[in-house]
Scaffold this motif. Structure first.
Motif, PDB file in Angstrom:
ATOM      1  N   GLN A 128       0.724  -1.091  -0.210  1.00  0.00           N
ATOM      2  CA  GLN A 128       0.149  -0.165   0.049  1.00  0.00           C
ATOM      3  C   GLN A 128       0.972   1.397   0.185  1.00  0.00           C
ATOM      4  OE1 GLN A 128      -2.897  -1.325  -0.552  1.00  0.00           O
ATOM      5  NE2 GLN A 128      -2.197  -2.800  -0.179  1.00  0.00           N
ATOM      6  N   THR A 134      -4.005   1.050  -3.160  1.00  0.00           N
ATOM      7  CA  THR A 134      -4.624  -0.164  -2.231  1.00  0.00           C
ATOM      8  C   THR A 134      -6.857   0.293  -3.067  1.00  0.00           C
ATOM      9  OG1 THR A 134      -3.948   1.486  -0.228  1.00  0.00           O
ATOM     10  CG2 THR A 134      -6.429   0.770   0.186  1.00  0.00           C
ATOM     11  N   TYR A 152      -4.627  -4.680   5.735  1.00  0.00           N
ATOM     12  CA  TYR A 152      -3.909  -3.266   5.407  1.00  0.00           C
ATOM     13  C   TYR A 152      -3.190  -2.707   6.130  1.00  0.00           C
ATOM     14  CZ  TYR A 152      -3.745   1.644   4.217  1.00  0.00           C
ATOM     15  OH  TYR A 152      -3.370   3.199   4.793  1.00  0.00           O
TER      16      TYR A 152
END
Length: 432
Positions: A128, A134, A152
């Motif tokens: 990311q 993302t 994430y």
């Protein structure tokens, strides 16, 4: 209008309370969920009926730890160490990734999962580099049709306020609908073992604020680091947060019991843990301490990407422990870890992982008419020790047929592979 599908006459394996063969049986799927399992079920009007006589039917596999974006750098480092992997992949190759590279790698990696019978994957996405990266990652997971937990991991620099703002954006933009979609979110935390205490506290506290579980690499960096990291969580009142500990190889029995007592789970990646020298197998010790333990591929940069190879690695490494402590580890234990126990580790035990009516119809049908699986005596042993990706005939994800007659459906595979190959060429340019 109700949509129905009936799998007729398969050798059905359920996984709760433990893996067992139900015998020749039918599986009825209605509106994406398992409606009934049993012999001679009546086909509802208009139902599609698939004859699976003689074939093995079981819940889809659950991969609890995979860096899915790395499909484009497969087999780049077959004989390296953990240090070599970190230096080359994260230090040299990952900064080359553009958002479209992330999309190409993640889509191909998720389709690889479905092709081999993995219907659920925990995608530990430490790529990311920007909001666009993302967005591409999430889009690829959704386009694949797989059930996924998007882990994430923000790598957009050291600005912790920017980290908080971006993590909040992602949560609200993609995962606040509460619609039970196939892709959910977790916080893939770097800390406390792979970053400084300030960053670690921000990660874990943001996870708590956003009501996200945590998946974290902890326990795989030596005994001292393992104990120091666990103490950090205890001292900061974070150890009771829903947490998946990846590579828990160096935890003591006492530490594993502390993890179990606080509701933690473990993801073991036996092939990679052995290949990269991370540590001895933890599968048996973790389960003996009461910690739900799942299996993962981790990275195709240095290891296999199919659950059959991973199950075999888990079985052999645990049973081959020099102290003999793994002698009681069975193929049923392995299959449970690859299905319902893996689903529990992923936080999806109520959703998938077994043949329980009401659960999502994430199912796999395996051929047994190949030389490697013919004359099956023990279907559970055949799944763990003999089957391979080419045996995967049919795959259902949420009741939707994503593979049939050995071929993935609903995807332009020529386009997927062309995009992956183009990305791989660009990323690898001048990297040797």
């Amino acid at each position: 209008m109700t949509t129905s599908l009936l799998l007729r006459g398969g050798v059905v394996i359920d996984t709760v309370p433990a893996p067992r063969v139900l015998g020749p049986a039918d599986v009825l799927v209605e509106d994406g969920r398992i409606a009934a399992v049993g012999p001679d079920l009546a086909a509802p009007a208009g139902a599609e009926v698939i004859d699976v006589s003689g074939r093995i039917v079981l819940p889809g596999f659950v991969d609890t730890h995979r860096h899915t974006w790395q499909a484009g750098i497969r087999a780049a480092l077959p004989d390296t160490t953990l240090h070599g992997y970190l230096e080359r992949v994260l230090g040299e190759l990952s900064p080359r990734y553009r958002p479209d590279d992330v999309y190409a790698g993640t889509l191909a990696g998720a389709l690889e999962c479905l092709d081999s019978g993995i219907t659920t994957v925990v995608d530990w996405a430490h790529i990311q580099l920007s909001p666009d990266h993302t967005d591409a990652n999430i889009a690829a997971l959704r386009d694949s049709g797989a059930r996924a937990v998007f882990g994430y991991c923000h790598l957009g620099g050291g600005d912790l306020d920017a980290f908080t703002a971006e993590g909040t954006r992602v949560r609200r933009a993609y995962f606040d609908g509460g619609d039970g979609g196939t892709v959910t979110m977790a916080m893939a935390a770097l800390g406390p073992e792979l970053t400084d205490p300030e960053r670690a506290l921000r990660e874990w506290r943001l996870a708590r604020d956003l009501d996200l579980p945590v998946t974290v690499h902890m326990g795989g960096h030596g005994p001292e680091s393992a104990e120091r990291g666990l103490a950090f969580l205890e001292e900061n009142a974070l150890i009771d947060h829903p947490t998946m500990y990846v590579h828990a190889n160096h935890y003591t029995g006492d530490a594993l019991k502390r993890i179990a007592g606080n509701g933690g789970t473990v993801s073991a990646t036996p092939a990679i843990e052995a290949s990269l020298g991370i540590g001895e197998a933890v599968t048996g010790r973790a389960r003996a301490a009461g910690v739900p333990t799942g299996l993962g591929a981790d990275t195709v940069v240095s290891g296999p990407g199919d659950m059959f190879s991973i199950m075999r690695a888990a079985h052999m490494l645990e049973r081959g422990r020099p102290d003999g402590a793994g002698a009681g580890f069975t193929v049923a234990d392995v299959l449970r870890m690859a299905t319902i126990e893996g689903a529990e580790v992923a936080g999806l035990g109520a959703v998938t992982g077994s043949m329980t009516p009401g659960k999502q119809a994430d199912l796999v049908v395996l051929r047994t008419d190949t030389l490697g699986t013919a004359a099956v005596r023990d279907p559970i042993a055949a799944v763990v020790l003999a089957a391979e990706t080419r045996n995967v005939d049919t795959v259902l994800a949420g009741g939707r047929v994503v593979k049939r007659d050995g071929v993935l459906r609903g995807q332009d595979m020529s386009r997927v592979l062309s995009a992956l190959e183009a990305s791989a060429r660009r990323i690898g340019a001048d990297a040797e």
